[in-house]
Design an enzyme around this catalytic site. Structure first.
Site, PDB file in Angstrom:
ATOM      1  N   TYR A 159       0.862  -1.179   0.000  1.00  0.00           N
ATOM      2  CA  TYR A 159       0.000   0.000   0.000  1.00  0.00           C
ATOM      3  C   TYR A 159       0.893   1.221   0.000  1.00  0.00           C
ATOM      4  O   TYR A 159       1.811   1.329   0.812  1.00  0.00           O
ATOM      5  CB  TYR A 159      -0.874  -0.017   1.257  1.00  0.00           C
ATOM      6  CG  TYR A 159      -1.784   1.177   1.419  1.00  0.00           C
ATOM      7  CD1 TYR A 159      -2.913   1.335   0.622  1.00  0.00           C
ATOM      8  CD2 TYR A 159      -1.526   2.138   2.386  1.00  0.00           C
ATOM      9  CE1 TYR A 159      -3.761   2.425   0.784  1.00  0.00           C
ATOM     10  CE2 TYR A 159      -2.374   3.232   2.573  1.00  0.00           C
ATOM     11  CZ  TYR A 159      -3.481   3.367   1.759  1.00  0.00           C
ATOM     12  OH  TYR A 159      -4.320   4.437   1.926  1.00  0.00           O
ATOM     13  N   ASP A 214       9.335   2.782  -0.531  1.00  0.00           N
ATOM     14  CA  ASP A 214       8.321   3.471   0.265  1.00  0.00           C
ATOM     15  C   ASP A 214       8.638   3.174   1.722  1.00  0.00           C
ATOM     16  O   ASP A 214       8.266   2.132   2.263  1.00  0.00           O
ATOM     17  CB  ASP A 214       6.927   2.968  -0.127  1.00  0.00           C
ATOM     18  CG  ASP A 214       5.837   3.584   0.747  1.00  0.00           C
ATOM     19  OD1 ASP A 214       6.165   4.232   1.750  1.00  0.00           O
ATOM     20  OD2 ASP A 214       4.652   3.390   0.414  1.00  0.00           O
ATOM     21  N   LYS A 220       5.115   9.721   8.314  1.00  0.00           N
ATOM     22  CA  LYS A 220       4.932   9.267   9.693  1.00  0.00           C
ATOM     23  C   LYS A 220       5.968   9.853  10.673  1.00  0.00           C
ATOM     24  O   LYS A 220       5.799  10.954  11.147  1.00  0.00           O
ATOM     25  CB  LYS A 220       4.919   7.739   9.729  1.00  0.00           C
ATOM     26  CG  LYS A 220       3.795   7.181   8.816  1.00  0.00           C
ATOM     27  CD  LYS A 220       3.264   5.886   9.281  1.00  0.00           C
ATOM     28  CE  LYS A 220       2.371   5.228   8.242  1.00  0.00           C
ATOM     29  NZ  LYS A 220       0.947   5.339   8.506  1.00  0.00           N
TER      30      LYS A 220
END
Ligand code: HOZ
Length: 428
Positions: A143, A238, A266
């Protein structure tokens, strides 16, 4: 016991689709009503009824020091006194960019954005602009946020809710996203062979963290590196989850494989909305205003996010909590495994550093196919039993759990205890 949360959820559903602003929060796959959170500190979150829980979501990863760490709050509060956003450059952007580029040798230059989704979307646009090619390779179950190109065989909420295909994504966009199997290098090789000189990049979560947690098998990441180099494609890591999480230098440091572009998010926002993508100057200079690939943002490099991120990354650099996090995560894993051995329930324990996942599955989980064999109904029961015993986990079988510096040995003991009670409860 959770009446206030229930009432708030009923109210929220009147004004927001599904009552939430991000689908997994709705607890659809585990049943029950979602918690509304009123406050948090350290390892604990409190819901609107003031029940306290040991939190293993940690805002889905950013809170590596736990909630409301003093230095981070102080940095945000002090910055906010001077205004919250200007749509113009600030010194804080340089500070965060400098510390990131100092830690990640693969990143000469970095562009700040507002979310992981923006980071991956922009990195892929950059890869296309740089290589002048259209197609990309992503992996099933990985994802990379919710931009169109990635919502094909996506993990996280799309997987959790079993959302098929890609409604809303044009066939043209979908056709340019080629899907390989995570941890199966041969599937990547085949795609390169079938699409000679058409592939701009391979984007991968170096540790898959949105289909549960699935570590890369030996040689997988290195194999991707080699295939990309051989075929003139860019390798994008990622590292929105793994960056500053499994090591200060992320998965690229942990596994010793260097990507061309890295997406971050994050932790570099310390709990505020942020994302970033970076890489070699030669590639990054293709972005406007230096180059022709356009990407912009009113709130990009927002001073509050920069301050929270800089405070967090500085703490990580100064305190090096990684050995301590590994120790705690190992302690938790060992305790959980001891409990597992007392029950006739097959559970696969996947972990890399302080990110982990318990799959209710018979066989080792090494890719999406094996993850999909998990008993999600049993997971739902387990999730709710853990909640009843004071433990807040990600409300989906296909998400990662995170441990923070703030989790104490006592928290870990309580979690192991809750795990034993929860397994007992779901057997009855
Ligand atoms: N798996 C997502 C973050 N990596 C969950 C967060 C969300 O979608 O709200």
């Amino acid at each position: 016991m959770r009446d206030t949360s229930r009432k708030l959820f009923d109210e929220a559903k009147k004004y927001m689709p599904g009552g939430v602003n991000s689908p997994v929060r709705a607890f659809r796959s585990v049943g029950g009503d979602p918690l509304f959170i009123s406050k948090a500190a350290g390892s604990r979150i409190h819901d609107a009824d003031d029940n306290a829980y040991i939190d293993y979501v940690c805002s889905w990863g950013p809170l590596i020091f736990g909630h409301a760490r003093y230095e981070v709050l102080k940095a945000v509060a002090e910055t906010a006194k001077n205004g919250t956003s200007f749509g113009a450059s600030t010194p804080g952007e340089i500070m965060l960019a400098k510390i990131i580029t100092g830690i990640y040798p693969s990143i000469d230059k970095v562009r700040m954005v507002n979310s992981g989704t923006e980071a991956t979307m922009s990195a892929v646009r950059l890869a296309r602009g740089f290589t002048r090619r259209d197609k990309i390779i992503k992996f099933d179950g990985c994802y990379h946020g919710h931009s169109d190109s990635f919502l094909i065989k996506a993990g996280s909420g799309a997987l959790t809710l079993g959302i098929p295909g890609n409604p809303g994504v044009t066939n043209g966009t979908a056709a340019d996203t080629l899907i390989a199997k995570y941890n199966h290098l041969d599937t990547v090789r085949e795609l390169f062979e079938a699409n000679n000189e058409q592939i701009a990049c391979v984007i991968v979560e170096p540790v898959a963290g949105n289909a549960g947690v699935i570590p890369p098998v030996e040689g997988f990441l290195k194999g991707l590196r080699d295939l990309c180099t051989e075929n003139g494609a860019l390798l994008i890591f990622d590292e929105v989850i793994t960056g500053f999480r499994i090591a200060l230098g992320g998965a690229q440091e942990y596994y010793g494989v260097t990507p061309d572009l890295t997406c971050l998010g994050k932790i570099i926002g310390g709990g505020l909305p942020v994302g970033a993508y970076g890489g070699k100057a030669e590639i990054m200079d293709t972005i406007a205003p230096d180059g022709p690939v356009y990407q912009a943002g009113t709130l990009a490099g927002n001073p509050l996010a920069m301050a929270a991120g800089y405070a967090t990354v500085s703490l990580l650099k100064n305190e090096n909590p990684y050995p301590q996090l590994e120790k705690k995560a190992q302690l938790l894993e060992d305790g959980l495994k001891d409990v597992n051995s007392k029950f006739d329930i097959p559970i696969q324990m996947n972990r890399v550093g302080s990110m982990s996942c318990r799959f209710f599955a018979d066989e080792p989980v090494t890719d999406l196919d094996t993850a999909m064999k998990s008993d999600t109904e049993l997971f739902g029961k387990y999730f709710n039993a853990m909640l009843d015993n004071g433990i807040y986990m990600a409300p989906s079988q296909f998400e990662a759990g995170f441990i923070s510096v703030a989790h104490s040995n006592d928290d870990i003991e309580r979690t192991i205890d809750a795990h034993e009670k929860a397994l007992g409860m779901i057997l009855n």
